[in-house]
Design a protein around this motif. Structure first.
Motif, PDB file in Angstrom:
ATOM      1  N   HIS A 135       8.608   4.082  -4.135  1.00  9.88           N
ATOM      2  CA  HIS A 135       7.640   3.739  -5.186  1.00  9.88           C
ATOM      3  C   HIS A 135       8.241   4.197  -6.522  1.00  9.88           C
ATOM      4  N   ALA A 136       9.219   3.419  -6.973  1.00  9.30           N
ATOM      5  CA  ALA A 136      10.074   3.858  -8.079  1.00  9.30           C
ATOM      6  C   ALA A 136       9.293   4.035  -9.373  1.00  9.30           C
ATOM      7  N   VAL A 137       8.478   3.057  -9.711  1.00 10.81           N
ATOM      8  CA  VAL A 137       7.645   3.182 -10.919  1.00 10.81           C
ATOM      9  C   VAL A 137       6.247   3.527 -10.425  1.00 10.81           C
ATOM     10  N   GLY A 138       6.067   4.792 -10.131  1.00  8.06           N
ATOM     11  CA  GLY A 138       4.830   5.269  -9.523  1.00  8.06           C
ATOM     12  C   GLY A 138       5.058   6.716  -9.156  1.00  8.06           C
ATOM     13  N   CYS A 139       4.823   7.055  -7.896  1.00  6.09           N
ATOM     14  CA  CYS A 139       4.905   8.463  -7.503  1.00  6.09           C
ATOM     15  C   CYS A 139       6.330   8.910  -7.161  1.00  6.09           C
ATOM     16  N   ARG A 140       7.302   7.977  -7.169  1.00  4.58           N
ATOM     17  CA  ARG A 140       8.713   8.284  -6.907  1.00  4.58           C
ATOM     18  C   ARG A 140       8.932   8.825  -5.486  1.00  4.58           C
ATOM     19  N   LYS A 141       8.024   8.456  -4.565  1.00  7.01           N
ATOM     20  CA  LYS A 141       8.198   8.909  -3.186  1.00  7.01           C
ATOM     21  C   LYS A 141       8.756   7.782  -2.323  1.00  7.01           C
ATOM     22  N   PHE A 142       9.603   8.187  -1.388  1.00  4.59           N
ATOM     23  CA  PHE A 142      10.107   7.252  -0.378  1.00  4.59           C
ATOM     24  C   PHE A 142       9.081   7.187   0.750  1.00  4.59           C
ATOM     25  N   PHE A 143       8.935   6.005   1.332  1.00  9.68           N
ATOM     26  CA  PHE A 143       8.031   5.868   2.477  1.00  9.68           C
ATOM     27  C   PHE A 143       8.499   4.674   3.294  1.00  9.68           C
ATOM     28  N   ASN A 144       7.796   4.402   4.394  1.00 13.85           N
ATOM     29  CA  ASN A 144       8.237   3.346   5.299  1.00 13.85           C
ATOM     30  C   ASN A 144       7.201   2.230   5.402  1.00 13.85           C
ATOM     31  N   ILE A 145       7.716   1.039   5.658  1.00 16.91           N
ATOM     32  CA  ILE A 145       6.880  -0.148   5.808  1.00 16.91           C
ATOM     33  C   ILE A 145       7.243  -0.814   7.131  1.00 16.91           C
ATOM     34  N   TYR A 164       6.173 -12.232   6.493  1.00 16.03           N
ATOM     35  CA  TYR A 164       6.187 -11.280   5.382  1.00 16.03           C
ATOM     36  C   TYR A 164       4.946 -10.395   5.369  1.00 16.03           C
ATOM     37  N   GLU A 165       4.184 -10.447   6.441  1.00 14.79           N
ATOM     38  CA  GLU A 165       2.993  -9.604   6.501  1.00 14.79           C
ATOM     39  C   GLU A 165       3.421  -8.137   6.641  1.00 14.79           C
ATOM     40  N   ILE A 166       2.798  -7.276   5.859  1.00 13.42           N
ATOM     41  CA  ILE A 166       3.058  -5.838   5.987  1.00 13.42           C
ATOM     42  C   ILE A 166       2.011  -5.280   6.932  1.00 13.42           C
ATOM     43  N   LEU A 167       2.471  -4.774   8.069  1.00 17.70           N
ATOM     44  CA  LEU A 167       1.537  -4.377   9.117  1.00 17.70           C
ATOM     45  C   LEU A 167       1.042  -2.952   8.930  1.00 17.70           C
ATOM     46  N   GLU A 168       1.902  -2.110   8.351  1.00 16.36           N
ATOM     47  CA  GLU A 168       1.458  -0.749   8.047  1.00 16.36           C
ATOM     48  C   GLU A 168       2.480  -0.104   7.103  1.00 16.36           C
ATOM     49  N   THR A 169       2.034   0.900   6.402  1.00 17.32           N
ATOM     50  CA  THR A 169       2.972   1.732   5.657  1.00 17.32           C
ATOM     51  C   THR A 169       2.680   3.172   6.060  1.00 17.32           C
ATOM     52  N   TYR A 170       3.730   3.987   6.090  1.00 15.36           N
ATOM     53  CA  TYR A 170       3.527   5.365   6.526  1.00 15.36           C
ATOM     54  C   TYR A 170       4.526   6.279   5.831  1.00 15.36           C
ATOM     55  N   LYS A 171       4.130   7.531   5.774  1.00 16.78           N
ATOM     56  CA  LYS A 171       4.897   8.481   4.980  1.00 16.78           C
ATOM     57  C   LYS A 171       6.224   8.837   5.643  1.00 16.78           C
ATOM     58  N   TYR A 214       0.860  -1.183   0.000  1.00 14.83           N
ATOM     59  CA  TYR A 214       0.000   0.000   0.000  1.00 14.83           C
ATOM     60  C   TYR A 214       0.898   1.235   0.000  1.00 14.83           C
ATOM     61  N   CYS A 215       0.820   2.003  -1.079  1.00 13.06           N
ATOM     62  CA  CYS A 215       1.614   3.233  -1.137  1.00 13.06           C
ATOM     63  C   CYS A 215       0.836   4.332  -0.426  1.00 13.06           C
ATOM     64  N   PRO A 216       1.416   4.911   0.637  1.00 14.35           N
ATOM     65  CA  PRO A 216       0.657   5.918   1.396  1.00 14.35           C
ATOM     66  C   PRO A 216       0.433   7.208   0.603  1.00 14.35           C
ATOM     67  N   TYR A 217       1.163   7.389  -0.486  1.00 13.94           N
ATOM     68  CA  TYR A 217       0.959   8.598  -1.299  1.00 13.94           C
ATOM     69  C   TYR A 217      -0.053   8.344  -2.412  1.00 13.94           C
ATOM     70  N   CYS A 218       0.061   7.181  -3.051  1.00 13.28           N
ATOM     71  CA  CYS A 218      -0.906   6.841  -4.109  1.00 13.28           C
ATOM     72  C   CYS A 218      -2.222   6.354  -3.516  1.00 13.28           C
ATOM     73  N   GLU A 219      -2.164   6.009  -2.239  1.00 14.69           N
ATOM     74  CA  GLU A 219      -3.361   5.579  -1.507  1.00 14.69           C
ATOM     75  C   GLU A 219      -4.003   4.350  -2.121  1.00 14.69           C
ATOM     76  N   GLU A 220      -3.172   3.445  -2.616  1.00 15.69           N
ATOM     77  CA  GLU A 220      -3.717   2.156  -3.062  1.00 15.69           C
ATOM     78  C   GLU A 220      -2.633   1.105  -3.047  1.00 15.69           C
TER      79      GLU A 220
END
Lengths: 1019, 136, 224
Positions: free
Chosen positions: B60-70, B77-84, B5-11
């Motif tokens: 999110h290299a092929v997308g919004c090009r923003k760095f974020f955290n997971i 391998y469960e992703i518990l949250e993503t945040y900006k 889940y990209c927190p900037y693209c919101e999907e």
């Protein structure tokens, strides 16, 4: 019932084959016929072909055992031509088509007359478990020889030696719910989900959807199962939110509900995909599915019983017998004995008898079997022997009799007198194992269930097993379980689901008695002495081999597996694994859950490489990036070099006087001379270009580059070095000040994307307070470098820019028109000569390029490629990052102290590391020039350098050559190299010992070989 | 193949669009020149390798090009949250360990205990609290 | 307009200067199969290049850019991530690319004037406007099998029910990336980097083969 003459085992009626059409096929060189609807296996059985393979290790004759993906023996090499060879195809899963050609995978040179037989005859003393490890490991040098022989006989199939004529592709799919398996559970789950409005994909690996409904004796709503199946499939097809994928195997379950499906689109039509409406169509397709929820309705595999000689052709799974009779109208023998531990297998006897053949007896391990099917069998007059099992099959090429006796299952011994029953077929059933492979791929651990005597998958969020896949077997319960799975998954996805129980078809409930836990059948002799009792047919693993493994101290099931090779075949031990665990457990005196199970990994069944590759092959294997002048380069016969994904002209060979083409050396020498003496032109469009805007752009540049940017005025250009925070050089290039808050950065061709990412990283994570934006403009601008003493003269008539050396100085840039096109021209030089880098919008690049050549005729304007560019820049000591640097080189190592701003106020990236003891120490490898003593020598790039050529081996290596060329200007070879303490060793000799024994001597010199004062670029 | 889940693209987007960039919340020392060589080496080279909760930086290299955290569980391998970038995780190893402990104490018939505890290394509460500069 | 930024006037006299679209070489080398086959069967997938449009990247804060755009162009920024605003006659569009980045596409001859007017309107605000018109091109894809061609090519969910009109994303396409969007129900648009355009074109012809893919002739626009 009677049979057709040409297919002795084909019934006159029954099954879902079309007897009005005959299909001709060839197996091991013999021609047979079958019908549409057949698999290769059913057609072989119809023709009475008993022997389909030789076994892997003992070369024993083997026949068809199963009717689906679990088949261990009937693994064939398919293909009528060399180019269409496909290895490891399960005959049970290959639809028959006219002209099909197949051969046994094992049994080189021939399954019928096998020269490997002697090994099988001499047998096990020569091939104990751990055989490879023990026998072929010493001497190690011989392994390659052994391997060649083993591989040839080991039956792994072979790949074609010719190019595949077919195409394959990929499709990315997204759905709410993926349902694997279109048996009763999968179908009712799909129908439920479809009605709820979910996007559903229903995939099934068989030629026809329906699973167990295709051969069941039971009725739904008082109709044959086929009727309900037809109605249900039609109903699903009506829903446009449902995608039905028949002939599609879910072979891998990856993270976060990403499942790969292999769809065999034309494998049932012929050797090679027929064209459709004049267009090629893919032979098979890989679907890459991202699902919200997954329902595994993969059913269960029947387990054979493990008894002596249970591998002789004529030993089949009970369920497979029913499938062949009911689905294909094939009855694979005359006289059958059924050995079972459960009620369900009784239907094989009933089907056999109804087909008009003789059931000699049902041998049931249970002392008092009871259940509707048992009663039915007895009512049909079939002899049922209770508390007993088939101990041993007799016969060599085909079963001739079954030895039967009473046994004590718990004590694992034979308790009664042996009776020998004449027969040609032994069907066995030791119960059912849920197909949990896909669930295992997710990391779900199998959980033993005493109720069903099998492993069921543990729960993983978003994945549900349904029906037989979780040990629910009675048809009415399976249908209801599918609905429940569909409801649960749809609800979890947020759909409103209403279920009407009346939607479920009516199935007469059938009483089945309890199952007995029988895996290996005891023999009068101990396991180690008894005739071979096979656990894993494909890899020839016997119960005695497992016992030996445990006696030798292997207690973990994973170790037993590796020691015996159990489950390592292309069938992944689908039939044998649970029996193998049971034997291991017995030998170790523990329970099956205590013994544990091995882990199943992708792929469930083999996937052809074509499908894995898809369309990413040949000319579409990797993107080829072109500059706007590509057509010109091609027309001029340029040779190309790959630089990342770019195609760059490498050199432009011209025709020699003798009509031949110039060699690379000749072309490069000519191109070099043109630039040094006249004028040349390079397509430099591939250089990375980054537009930087914002009031803090200048500050940002100062932090990210090692040198200073505060005073760079608009109209000026500066060379910059970029380091990581470890102080090592990572990129270089020029950056121009376009306006006070506006810069244009260039990067090396290969680093365009990484450098942009690097800038974003620092801006987004460390310095978001700086007001600056970065955008790639690499593709927007075409760049052509006009360079050489005549460059100015050539350009003068083509541009409105004042090219006067005082008005337009070295390291200036100017705006104006070139050939009528708005342009930015940069006076920078990578050749050391007078140079103008012309940037125009890419749309107009070809126009400007051709205009330059039209004007350039008078100057013999020479296009040059990357090879000449490399020679010219190396003559000037200009580095190429990634060639002369390798991530361990600091700016100081390069001798570029002038590009380091130690006194800049901000602690720029890389500065701190440059004050570490290690980066300051003497004796670091430093960039120098090398001049070979013998001018005709061009040193090898990568060659190691030593100070003392007579030193004993190993010699201390003190550096290596990074760039080396022949210079037409110097008329000598020359090189750049890194040498320990090289900057202090000017004039000293170093030595380069070569593999052929020669030792080259070279002198350490300045990196600037041509025009060391740098005067020529300023003219 | 992760679904992130990209927190900037919101999907949710496919893993192929992203680049992993290693452990998150590694702030560059504000005064590099006063760092000892050891401190600087720690910042440059040393990273945690926890079994369990790990905070990672992705792009999110092929997308919004923003760095974020997971925040990701390295076992499941469960992703518990993503945040900006600049935000703090709400799920940490320490916080999960506390929850697990509470759950165990509440449960009298705790037949099932989650396999393996969460290691309290990496970007734990303590580490997160010490983050300074732009990401704090 | 502040002179802190160098605005590049790329206007060129097309009477004397020939322009080449990013796909010019591809059309010449790989050919342009006509839509529909000899039997009159319609192509289920049709592609075409809309070349020489003006492509501007806008970077900055949403509020100031939105206001400036409304003033200058009459359309505002799309309100949501991964979405697209198109003007009434479908000639001008703004697409969200990231929280501080939008792609503005207009007729080619409007590019310089628009950038100039936007900069004048934005005054000293910290924004970046970058002309990338020659660095990328727009390929249209239509036909009943268009989304199937895309399913073969991109990991993004292109089901027409979920990828609704007005959506636009940057995502993977085969082994490169594209901006993919749906300005209306009849067509998809792929915005492709110039140097990758040939690869994308050949990929599309290959992926679309089974649908009888063709290239619309009218797509060879002259520059405005």
């Amino acid at each position: 019932m009677s049979q057709t003459a040409s297919q002795p085992n084909r019934l006159a009626q029954g099954g879902q084959v079309d007897r009005t059409q005959a299909l001709t096929f060839t197996f091991n060189g013999h021609t047979y016929t079958g019908h549409p609807g057949d698999t290769l296996a059913s057609a072989l059985l119809a023709n009475g072909v008993d022997l389909v393979n030789r076994s892997f290790k003992y070369s024993r004759p083997r026949g068809i055992v199963a009717s689906g993906a679990e088949e261990p023996n009937a693994v064939v090499q398919l293909g009528a031509t060399e180019a269409t060879q496909v290895p490891n195809v399960r005959a049970t899963q290959q639809a028959l088509y006219d002209g099909l050609v197949a051969r046994s995978t094992n049994g080189w040179p021939d399954a019928q007359r096998d020269i490997m037989r002697w090994i099988g005859k001499l047998g096990s003393p020569f091939m104990p478990p751990g055989f490879y490890y023990k026998t072929f490991m010493a001497p190690a040098s011989m392994w390659m020889t052994y391997e060649k022989f083993i591989r040839k006989t080991a039956g792994l199939g072979r790949s074609p030696t010719q190019s595949d004529p077919d195409i394959y592709d990929h499709m990315h799919r997204h759905c709410d719910m993926l349902i694997v398996g279109a048996g009763p559970a999968g179908l009712s789950a799909a129908l439920t989900a479809a009605r709820a409005g979910a996007r559903v994909i229903l995939a099934d690996e068989q030629e026809a959807m329906g699973g167990s409904l295709l051969d069941t004796r039971e009725t739904l709503d008082d109709q044959p199962a086929a009727q309900w199946l037809k109605t249900t499939l039609a109903a699903l097809a009506e829903h446009d939110n449902v995608t039905l994928l028949p002939r599609t195997t879910a072979h891998g379950y990856h993270d976060h509900h990403f499942v790969t499906l292999h769809e065999r689109r034309t494998e049932h039509l012929g050797d090679s995909a027929p064209s459709k409406a004049g267009y090629r169509q893919p032979r098979s397709r890989l679907h890459r599915v991202r699902a919200g929820q997954v329902i595994l309705a993969t059913g269960a595999h029947e387990r054979p019983l493990v008894y002596a000689n249970n591998d002789v052709p004529g030993n089949l799974l009970a369920g497979a017998v029913s499938t062949y009779i009911r689905r294909y109208g094939v009855v694979p023998g005359e006289k059958m004995v059924l050995s079972t531990s459960n009620d369900h297998a009784y239907r094989a006897a009933l089907d056999w008898q109804e087909a008009g053949r003789e059931v000699v007896a049902i041998v049931d391990a249970r002392t008092a079997p009871q259940g509707d099917l048992v009663a039915q069998a007895k009512a049909a007059g079939i002899r049922v022997i209770t508390g007993s099992a088939v101990l041993e099959a007799k016969g060599a090429q085909r079963v001739s009799a079954a030895r039967v006796a009473a046994i004590d299952v718990d004590a694992f011994r034979v308790t009664g007198k042996v009776e020998t029953l004449e027969c040609d077929t032994i069907a066995s059933s030791g119960g059912y194992s849920p197909v949990i492979h896909l669930a295992s791929h997710t990391g779900a651990r199998p959980v033993w269930s005493d109720a069903i005597i099998g492993f069921v998958p543990s729960t993983v969020a978003g994945v549900a097993a349904s029906g037989g896949a979780r040990g629910v077997y009675p048809l009415d319960e399976v249908l209801a379980d599918g609905v429940e799975a569909g409801v649960n998954a749809a609800t979890a996805l947020g759909f409103d689901v209403t279920v009407d129980d009346a939607d479920l078809p009516q199935v007469a409930s059938r009483h089945e008695g309890p199952v007995c836990a029988l895996f290996q059948v005891p023999h009068e002799k101990a396991t180690l002495r008894a005739p071979k009792q096979f656990v894993d047919l494909q890899n020839d693993v016997t119960a005695s081999a497992i016992e030996v493994a445990t006696l030798e101290g292997f207690e973990s099931i994973e170790h037993v597996k590796r020691y015996t090779a159990m489950g390592f075949g292309t069938d992944q031990g689908k039939l044998g694994n649970i029996n193998g665990m049971a034997v291991t457990a017995r030998c170790l005196g523990q329970s099956i859950p205590e013994t544990g199970t091995t882990v199943f990994r992708p792929n469930y069944t083999p996937v052809t490489f074509g499908a894995v590759v898809g369309r990413h092959c040949r000319e579409l294997f990797d993107p080829e990036r072109y500059t706007p002048m590509q057509a010109w380069h091609v027309a001029r016969g340029a040779e190309f070099e790959d630089v990342g994904q770019w195609k760059r002209p490498w050199y432009y060979p011209r025709k020699r006087a003798d009509g031949g083409l110039e060699s690379i050396g000749e072309a490069v020498a000519r191109e070099c001379r043109a630039v040094r003496e006249g004028v040349g032109i390079l397509d430099a469009s591939t250089l990375g270009k980054i537009d930087i805007q914002g009031p803090d752009a200048r500050e940002f540049l100062g932090r990210i580059y090692t040198n200073k940017w505060q005073k760079l005025a608009p109209g000026r250009v500066r060379y910059g070095l970029m380091c990581g925070d470890d102080g090592m050089v990572m990129d270089d290039g020029t950056t121009s000040c376009l306006a006070e808050n506006h810069f244009l950065m260039t990067t090396t061709t290969g680093n365009a994307a990484p450098v942009l990412e690097w800038l974003e990283l620092w801006h987004q994570t460390e310095w978001p307070e700086l007001d600056v934006y970065f955008n790639s403009v690499t593709d927007h601008w075409a760049t052509m470098t006009v360079t050489g003493p005549e460059a100015r003269k050539l350009l003068t008539d083509l541009t409105d820019i004042d090219l006067d050396r005082e008005a337009f100085k070295f390291m200036d840039w100017r705006e104006g028109h070139v050939a009528g096109v708005p342009a930015r021209v940069f006076r920078i030089s990578f050749t050391g000569e007078l140079a103008f880098e012309i940037n125009v919008q890419a749309h107009y690049a070809m126009h400007v390029w051709e205009a330059l050549f039209a004007r350039g005729e008078a100057f013999d304007l020479t296009p040059y490629g990357t090879e000449t560019m490399h020679v010219l820049r190396a003559e000037k000591g200009f580095i190429i990052v990634g060639q002369d640097t390798d991530g361990s080189v600091t700016p100081e190592d390069l001798g570029m102290h002038w590009a380091i701003g130690y006194d800049k106020p901000f602690p720029w990236v890389g500065k701190r590391a440059l004050t570490r003891a290690d980066t300051r120490r003497e004796g670091r490898k430093q960039l120098v020039g090398l001049k070979p003593k013998d001018a005709s020598v061009v040193l090898e790039e990568g060659a190691q350098i030593v100070f003392e050529p007579n030193h004993a081996i190993p010699m201390p290596m003190v550096g290596h050559v990074t760039s080396s060329y022949y210079s037409p200007t110097l008329e000598s070879g020359f090189a750049l190299a890194v040498v320990k303490g090289g900057h202090q060793r000017m004039g000293e000799s170093v030595y380069l010992p070569m593999v052929d024994g020669r030792v080259h001597e070279a002198e350490i010199v300045s990196t600037q070989f041509v025009d060391p004062k740098g005067e020529r670029q300023h003219v | 193949m992760f679904h992130i889940y990209c927190p900037y693209c919101e999907e949710l987007r496919e893993e192929e669009e992203f680049h992993p960039k290693g452990q998150a919340h590694i702030a560059r020392p504000e005064e590099p020149d006063t760092c000892s060589d050891e401190e600087w080496g720690d910042y440059l080279f040393f990273r945690d390798n926890p079994r369990g909760i790990h905070h990672e930086m992705w792009l999110h290299a092929v997308g919004c090009r923003k760095f974020f955290n997971i925040t990701r569980n390295t076992v499941s391998y469960e992703i518990l949250e993503t945040y900006k970038m600049g935000e703090q995780p709400t799920i940490t190893a320490e916080h999960l360990a506390r929850e697990e402990k509470n759950a165990r104490e509440e449960k009298t018939n705790n037949a099932q205990v989650a396999e393996g505890g969460q290691q309290t290394v990496g970007a734990s509460d303590a580490a997160v609290a010490s983050v300074k500069g732009a990401q704090a | 307009m502040s002179n802190s930024v160098h605005v590049y006037d790329a206007r060129t006299d097309h009477a004397t200067v020939t322009a080449e679209s990013p796909l010019a070489y591809s059309f010449q080398r790989s050919g342009m199969p006509a839509p529909g086959d000899a039997s009159g069967e319609e192509s289920r997938a049709v592609i075409g290049e809309r070349a020489f449009l003006g492509h501007l990247i806008l970077r900055g804060g949403a509020i100031v850019l939105d206001e400036a755009l409304r003033e200058v162009l009459g359309i505002g920024l799309p309100g949501r991530p991964n979405s697209l605003t198109v003007d009434a006659d479908g000639q001008r569009s703004v697409q969200w690319l990231s929280p501080d980045e939008w792609l503005l596409i207009v007729p080619g001859d409007e590019t310089f004037g628009l950038e100039t007017r936007l900069r004048a309107h934005l005054g000293g605000a910290h924004v970046a406007i970058v002309d990338v018109s020659a660095g990328q091109t727009l390929i249209e894809l239509s036909g009943e099998a268009a989304h199937e061609v895309l399913m073969k090519s991109t990991v993004y969910d292109v089901d027409p029910h979920t990828f609704t009109v007005g959506k636009g994303v940057t995502t993977l396409f085969a082994k490169t990336s594209v901006i993919l969007r749906r300005p209306d129900a009849s067509r998809w648009e792929l915005i492709v980097r110039r140097s990758f355009a040939d690869y994308v074109y050949r990929w599309l012809l290959d992926a679309g083969e089974e649908y009888g893919i063709g290239v619309a002739r009218e797509s060879r626009h002259e520059p405005q």
